[in-house]
Design a protein around this motif. Structure first.
Motif, PDB file in Angstrom:
ATOM      1  N   ALA A  30      28.271  38.754  52.224  1.00  0.00           N
ATOM      2  CA  ALA A  30      29.256  39.112  51.901  1.00  0.00           C
ATOM      3  C   ALA A  30      29.228  40.234  50.573  1.00  0.00           C
ATOM      4  O   ALA A  30      29.721  41.234  50.646  1.00  0.00           O
ATOM      5  CB  ALA A  30      30.402  38.037  51.384  1.00  0.00           C
ATOM      6  N   LEU A  33      27.939  43.309  51.927  1.00  0.00           N
ATOM      7  CA  LEU A  33      29.042  44.118  52.763  1.00  0.00           C
ATOM      8  C   LEU A  33      30.077  44.705  51.839  1.00  0.00           C
ATOM      9  O   LEU A  33      30.674  45.677  52.001  1.00  0.00           O
ATOM     10  CB  LEU A  33      29.796  43.284  53.670  1.00  0.00           C
ATOM     11  CG  LEU A  33      28.870  42.862  54.856  1.00  0.00           C
ATOM     12  CD1 LEU A  33      29.576  41.647  55.828  1.00  0.00           C
ATOM     13  CD2 LEU A  33      28.554  43.958  55.892  1.00  0.00           C
ATOM     14  N   ILE A  44      35.046  41.709  56.234  1.00  0.00           N
ATOM     15  CA  ILE A  44      33.915  41.166  55.641  1.00  0.00           C
ATOM     16  C   ILE A  44      33.656  39.634  55.809  1.00  0.00           C
ATOM     17  O   ILE A  44      32.763  39.196  56.279  1.00  0.00           O
ATOM     18  CB  ILE A  44      33.646  41.501  54.149  1.00  0.00           C
ATOM     19  CG1 ILE A  44      33.508  42.862  54.191  1.00  0.00           C
ATOM     20  CG2 ILE A  44      32.891  40.730  53.315  1.00  0.00           C
ATOM     21  CD1 ILE A  44      33.515  43.410  52.848  1.00  0.00           C
TER      22      ILE A  44
END
Length: 81
Positions: A30, A33, A44
């Motif tokens: 995450a 991203l 995400i």
């Protein structure tokens, strides 16, 4: 190996439970991203393997001390949509 033995083995080898290791990996994904894409928080959350964005936000804050949005603002160098 039984599930119980596997769990003990993972704990012995990595110093953390499988669940904790999985959470760390999801948060790491995450973070990448958040800083490398302009995906929404919802997108995400889905791509990192979280069932809902509120759960993702709670887990992210617990692991990092900040919300996904704040983390992105502090670490992102691409224009956001």
């Amino acid at each position: 190996m039984s599930p119980s033995r596997t769990s003990h083995f993972v704990q012995e080898q990595f110093g953390a439970s499988f669940r904790d290791l999985l959470m760390r990996q999801r948060i790491t994904a995450a973070k990448a991203l958040l800083t490398e894409t302009d995906l929404t928080i919802q997108e995400i959350a889905e791509q990192a393997g979280f069932s809902t964005s509120p759960y993702f936000c709670r887990a992210f804050r617990a692991q990092t001390g900040s919300s996904p949005g704040a983390y992105r603002q502090q670490n992102c160098h691409i224009p956001l949509r």
